[in-house]
Design a protein around this motif. Structure first.
Motif, PDB file in Angstrom:
ATOM      1  N   ASP A  13      11.210 -10.869  13.040  1.00  0.00           N
ATOM      2  CA  ASP A  13       9.379 -10.210  13.096  1.00  0.00           C
ATOM      3  C   ASP A  13       9.194  -9.801  14.385  1.00  0.00           C
ATOM      4  O   ASP A  13       8.379  -8.709  14.948  1.00  0.00           O
ATOM      5  N   ASN A  15       8.210  -6.269  15.160  1.00  0.00           N
ATOM      6  CA  ASN A  15       7.654  -4.899  14.293  1.00  0.00           C
ATOM      7  C   ASN A  15       7.478  -3.842  14.768  1.00  0.00           C
ATOM      8  O   ASN A  15       8.335  -4.122  15.738  1.00  0.00           O
ATOM      9  N   LYS A  60      14.777 -12.511  10.254  1.00  0.00           N
ATOM     10  CA  LYS A  60      14.157 -12.110   9.486  1.00  0.00           C
ATOM     11  C   LYS A  60      12.688 -11.420  10.120  1.00  0.00           C
ATOM     12  O   LYS A  60      12.334 -11.028  10.768  1.00  0.00           O
ATOM     13  N   ASN A  61      12.458 -10.306   8.523  1.00  0.00           N
ATOM     14  CA  ASN A  61      10.897  -9.935   8.467  1.00  0.00           C
ATOM     15  C   ASN A  61      11.565  -8.650   9.644  1.00  0.00           C
ATOM     16  O   ASN A  61       9.799  -8.646  10.329  1.00  0.00           O
ATOM     17  N   CYS A  64       8.276  -5.434  10.825  1.00  0.00           N
ATOM     18  CA  CYS A  64       6.912  -5.866   9.916  1.00  0.00           C
ATOM     19  C   CYS A  64       5.454  -5.502  10.838  1.00  0.00           C
ATOM     20  O   CYS A  64       6.007  -5.127  11.722  1.00  0.00           O
ATOM     21  N   GLY A  65       4.537  -5.401   9.732  1.00  0.00           N
ATOM     22  CA  GLY A  65       3.179  -4.881  10.281  1.00  0.00           C
ATOM     23  C   GLY A  65       3.122  -3.386  10.115  1.00  0.00           C
ATOM     24  O   GLY A  65       3.537  -3.282   9.004  1.00  0.00           O
ATOM     25  N   GLY A  67       3.373   0.274   8.365  1.00  0.00           N
ATOM     26  CA  GLY A  67       3.629   0.941   7.731  1.00  0.00           C
ATOM     27  C   GLY A  67       4.864   2.482   8.323  1.00  0.00           C
ATOM     28  O   GLY A  67       4.815   2.978   7.286  1.00  0.00           O
ATOM     29  N   SER A  87      16.198 -10.450   6.434  1.00  0.00           N
ATOM     30  CA  SER A  87      15.332  -9.604   5.924  1.00  0.00           C
ATOM     31  C   SER A  87      14.558  -9.003   6.439  1.00  0.00           C
ATOM     32  O   SER A  87      14.467  -8.711   7.649  1.00  0.00           O
ATOM     33  N   PHE A  88      14.194  -8.181   5.604  1.00  0.00           N
ATOM     34  CA  PHE A  88      13.148  -6.520   6.404  1.00  0.00           C
ATOM     35  C   PHE A  88      11.295  -6.365   5.175  1.00  0.00           C
ATOM     36  O   PHE A  88      11.226  -7.684   4.041  1.00  0.00           O
ATOM     37  N   SER A  89      10.535  -6.275   6.006  1.00  0.00           N
ATOM     38  CA  SER A  89       9.295  -6.347   5.909  1.00  0.00           C
ATOM     39  C   SER A  89       9.971  -5.337   4.577  1.00  0.00           C
ATOM     40  O   SER A  89      10.811  -3.833   4.711  1.00  0.00           O
ATOM     41  N   ARG A  90       8.877  -4.721   3.523  1.00  0.00           N
ATOM     42  CA  ARG A  90       9.160  -4.315   2.831  1.00  0.00           C
ATOM     43  C   ARG A  90       8.885  -2.607   2.786  1.00  0.00           C
ATOM     44  O   ARG A  90       9.582  -1.390   2.240  1.00  0.00           O
ATOM     45  N   LEU A  91       8.251  -2.785   3.600  1.00  0.00           N
ATOM     46  CA  LEU A  91       7.683  -1.086   3.845  1.00  0.00           C
ATOM     47  C   LEU A  91       8.407  -0.855   4.618  1.00  0.00           C
ATOM     48  O   LEU A  91       8.751   0.152   4.183  1.00  0.00           O
ATOM     49  N   PHE A  93      11.702  -1.515   4.348  1.00  0.00           N
ATOM     50  CA  PHE A  93      12.927  -1.388   4.192  1.00  0.00           C
ATOM     51  C   PHE A  93      13.787  -0.049   3.079  1.00  0.00           C
ATOM     52  O   PHE A  93      14.284   0.869   3.077  1.00  0.00           O
ATOM     53  N   ARG A  94      11.994  -0.070   2.926  1.00  0.00           N
ATOM     54  CA  ARG A  94      11.522   1.980   1.730  1.00  0.00           C
ATOM     55  C   ARG A  94      11.769   2.485   2.547  1.00  0.00           C
ATOM     56  O   ARG A  94      12.058   3.487   2.494  1.00  0.00           O
ATOM     57  N   ASN A  95      11.743   2.828   3.833  1.00  0.00           N
ATOM     58  CA  ASN A  95      11.230   3.763   4.708  1.00  0.00           C
ATOM     59  C   ASN A  95      12.862   3.912   5.723  1.00  0.00           C
ATOM     60  O   ASN A  95      12.678   4.537   5.459  1.00  0.00           O
TER      61      ASN A  95
ATOM     62  N   SER B 121      -0.495   0.479   5.657  1.00  0.00           N
ATOM     63  CA  SER B 121       0.049  -0.631   5.522  1.00  0.00           C
ATOM     64  C   SER B 121      -1.077  -1.683   4.433  1.00  0.00           C
ATOM     65  O   SER B 121      -1.013  -2.791   4.183  1.00  0.00           O
ATOM     66  N   GLU B 140       7.326   8.834   0.637  1.00  0.00           N
ATOM     67  CA  GLU B 140       6.567   8.630  -0.139  1.00  0.00           C
ATOM     68  C   GLU B 140       5.732   9.465  -0.586  1.00  0.00           C
ATOM     69  O   GLU B 140       5.391   9.429  -1.704  1.00  0.00           O
ATOM     70  N   TRP B 151       8.242   4.505  -7.141  1.00  0.00           N
ATOM     71  CA  TRP B 151       9.109   3.284  -7.976  1.00  0.00           C
ATOM     72  C   TRP B 151       8.613   1.781  -7.175  1.00  0.00           C
ATOM     73  O   TRP B 151       8.205   1.977  -5.916  1.00  0.00           O
ATOM     74  N   ASP B 186       6.495 -13.852   7.519  1.00  0.00           N
ATOM     75  CA  ASP B 186       7.225 -13.609   5.970  1.00  0.00           C
ATOM     76  C   ASP B 186       6.745 -14.588   5.316  1.00  0.00           C
ATOM     77  O   ASP B 186       8.016 -14.478   4.063  1.00  0.00           O
ATOM     78  N   LEU B 189       6.735 -12.619   1.719  1.00  0.00           N
ATOM     79  CA  LEU B 189       7.771 -11.111   2.002  1.00  0.00           C
ATOM     80  C   LEU B 189       8.302 -10.194   0.314  1.00  0.00           C
ATOM     81  O   LEU B 189       8.706 -11.105  -0.285  1.00  0.00           O
ATOM     82  N   TYR B 190       7.895  -9.350   0.240  1.00  0.00           N
ATOM     83  CA  TYR B 190       8.039  -8.680  -1.073  1.00  0.00           C
ATOM     84  C   TYR B 190       7.576  -9.114  -2.844  1.00  0.00           C
ATOM     85  O   TYR B 190       7.520  -8.875  -3.504  1.00  0.00           O
ATOM     86  N   GLU B 217      -0.180  -9.158   6.480  1.00  0.00           N
ATOM     87  CA  GLU B 217       0.301  -9.460   7.882  1.00  0.00           C
ATOM     88  C   GLU B 217       1.454 -10.946   7.074  1.00  0.00           C
ATOM     89  O   GLU B 217       1.953 -11.960   8.037  1.00  0.00           O
ATOM     90  N   ARG B 380      -4.247  -6.478  13.946  1.00  0.00           N
ATOM     91  CA  ARG B 380      -2.906  -6.614  14.531  1.00  0.00           C
ATOM     92  C   ARG B 380      -3.594  -7.163  15.721  1.00  0.00           C
ATOM     93  O   ARG B 380      -3.656  -6.892  16.448  1.00  0.00           O
ATOM     94  N   TYR B 382       0.131  -7.180  17.508  1.00  0.00           N
ATOM     95  CA  TYR B 382       0.971  -7.020  18.352  1.00  0.00           C
ATOM     96  C   TYR B 382       1.572  -6.544  19.907  1.00  0.00           C
ATOM     97  O   TYR B 382       0.157  -5.397  19.400  1.00  0.00           O
TER      98      TYR B 382
END
Lengths: 164, 416
Positions: A13, A15, A60-61, A64-65, A67, A87-91, A93-95, B121, B140, B151, B186, B189-190, B217, B380, B382
């Protein structure tokens, strides 16, 4: 393509606020300056000591947080050439993909890799080799791989638009 | 086999029947950006395209550092305003309007059955209105400006069914914190997360928004709920175009179905330094605080003001606490003033700030000092989130924040 470098290993995690603090997100626009603050609130030694071709390994993750794309740009500009995580946070991963930075998912490899060791990632074969052995990882979907292979989303789009 | 909301809407927008795991290219109805538009505009210009694919799809709201804290933030705003003029972007909202997600909702741009992306986000917020809303990156957004397209991987869906009625002193923020604490950062996640059940159906719009807002979150791609009657009434005369509600089919396949009964839920607190470090308030009650941050896209709406004003009425904020108040939009601020909430809150000693994101990502307006503790109604906590990595941030509901501001420590509203 093969990447060989030293591992900077972190936990679960991680972030984007600690990868690239929010207070810089609208004041720093030079990618080289972003690199000076990479992982500032996680590991103050990172930006000072990271070398070209080094590799970040996370749990994992990862990412996160927020984007914020600078969290991908800053580590790439600092010299990081791949990020391996459970694993990656989706944002995030995309970035990373959009900035041509390989993101690799392999829980087995993450558990096996030691902080500070030199490992090798073979993007064509889909393998990670570390002291504990060699681990395979699945290829990215072709649509996503295309972006990565063109060096990121901007060069990829320019190629499609014919403006490159 | 039926389809989930996410599968159905991505099938509709991609023009073929899709299943989870597939990659699709879609044209979103709305692409939102905020102060980051300045950086996005630079990237757009690198693409070698003169015009935006469709200026009307872009919504730009200046909210992340308003008014600008220094010359760099000011330049971002200036570059953004120039870009808006140059490209004829009509959906532009300057610094007085409010937080992007709230402004989009108030202006009838957040519509059921549409695809909405944002370079932020918390764009999962739009699912509260039955839209497919998700965050994207700056590059993007620039590419959407040039091509209109993006995509997505079609997500599997987790359904979260909520039963029961909120006990006194407990609300939607406590519910989402409970969910994040249980299934972790997580846990989705996705995935698409669909909030359902009678409790969700009967909640107010402002309370409902909190859930998809914080779905990110959980790692979720989207948070979604079927627009309820109040939502559809709100959109009457406000929606900027026609829309069609899209719902999951009754026989859709959900990857997981989770159920929560809130009848015994107690106020929840997210403790430093992660959003999923959630504890019942009874475990952290008494923790001394230096600052209360009441604001953000999660919790600074009119009903939050009502709750806070009710608690603060006739009371004074503790001498050792600073309470900073940021309405989520100009409209909310005006209404809170008209109803006397602003007067009450200010009389209690809180500082009424301008609408905007405030200190939420540590740019300005209330950055804590070393060793200080902040109780915040945002999303958040963090390390360094509010601008200082030597401070600690706890997250709570607005109700808890108001009681705590008076006492000077984290306070259980049920005992007061």
């Amino acid at each position: 393509m093969s990447i060989k470098g030293k591992v900077w290993k972190y936990g679960d995690d991680i972030n984007t606020d600690v990868i690239f603090p929010g207070k810089y997100t609208y004041t720093i626009s030079d990618p080289n300056e972003m690199a000076e603050h990479a992982l500032e609130d996680l590991d103050p030694d990172f930006a000072k000591n990271v070398k070209e071709n080094d590799i970040i390994v996370g749990g994992k993750n990862f990412g996160c947080g927020s984007g914020r794309e600078q969290a991908a740009v800053c580590i790439r500009m600092a010299g990081i050439r791949a990020v391996i995580a459970k694993s990656f946070s989706r944002l995030y991963f995309r970035n990373c993909v959009n900035n041509g930075l390989p993101v690799i998912v392999s829980a087995e490899a993450v558990d096996a890799i030691e902080n500070g060791e030199i490992i090798e990632v073979d993007m064509d074969k889909g393998t990670i080799t570390c002291a504990a052995g060699t681990f395979e990882f699945p290829a990215l979907p072709p649509e996503v791989r295309g972006i990565f292979e063109d060096g990121g989303l901007i060069p990829h789009t320019k190629k499609i638009l014919g403006t490159d | 086999m039926g389809q989930t909301f996410a599968e159905k809407i991505l099938s509709k927008y991609s023009g073929r029947t899709v299943v989870p795991g597939e990659i699709v290219e879609v044209k979103p109805d709305i692409a939102m950006s905020h102060d980051n538009t300045a950086a996005i505009s630079v990237t757009f210009e690198q693409l070698g395209v003169d015009k935006l694919d469709d200026p009307d799809r872009h919504v730009i709201v200046l909210d992340h550092c308003t008014p600008p804290a220094n010359e760099k933030f000011a330049m971002n705003h200036k570059i953004t305003r120039n870009f808006v003029k140059k490209h004829g972007i009509k959906h532009f909202f300057d610094i007085e309007q409010g937080i992007c997600h709230q402004v989009i909702i108030e202006n009838g741009l957040c519509l059921p059955g549409t695809v909405m992306v944002g370079a932020d986000s918390h764009s999962t917020t739009y699912g509260a209105f039955g839209a497919f809303g998700t965050g994207i990156g700056r590059s993007e957004t620039a590419v959407i400006m040039a091509t209109g397209k993006i995509w997505f991987r079609v997500p599997e869906t987790i359904k979260i069914i909520i039963h029961g009625e909120f006990p006194d002193g407990v609300g939607s923020k406590d519910l989402i914190l409970k969910i994040v604490g249980e299934i972790k950062a997580d846990g989705a996640l996705y995935k698409a997360v669909e909030f359902a059940g009678p409790t969700i159906e009967n909640m107010t719009i402002s309370s409902r928004i909190v859930l998809p807002n914080m779905a990110v979150e959980l790692g979720a791609k989207i948070g979604y709920m079927i627009p309820n009657e109040e939502t559809l009434e709100y959109l009457e005369g406000r929606a900027q175009k026609e829309f069609e509600v899209v719902e999951s089919d009754p026989d859709a396949h959900f990857e997981k179905v989770l159920e929560f009964d809130i009848s015994d839920l107690v106020p929840q607190i997210a403790c430093p330094h992660t959003v999923d470090n959630v504890k019942p308030i009874t475990e952290v009650e008494g923790t001394k605080i230096d600052e209360v941050f009441f604001g953000s896209c999660t919790n600074a709406r009119l009903e939050d003001f009502e709750v806070v004003a009710e608690v603060l009425k006739g009371n004074q904020i503790h001498a050792d606490v600073r309470m900073l108040v940021f309405p989520a939009s100009k409209d909310i601020f005006l209404e809170a003033m008209r109803l006397g909430y602003v007067q009450t809150i200010a009389e209690a000693g809180a500082i009424i700030m301008n609408t905007g994101c405030g200190p939420c990502m540590g740019n300005h307006e209330g950055v804590p000092a070393d060793g200080e503790v902040v109780l915040a109604t945002n999303n958040r906590n963090y390390k360094g989130r509010l601008g200082n990595n030597e401070s600690e941030v706890y997250l709570s509901s607005p109700l808890v924040s108001a009681h705590s501001a008076i006492k000077g420590f984290i306070t259980d509203p049920r005992n007061n």
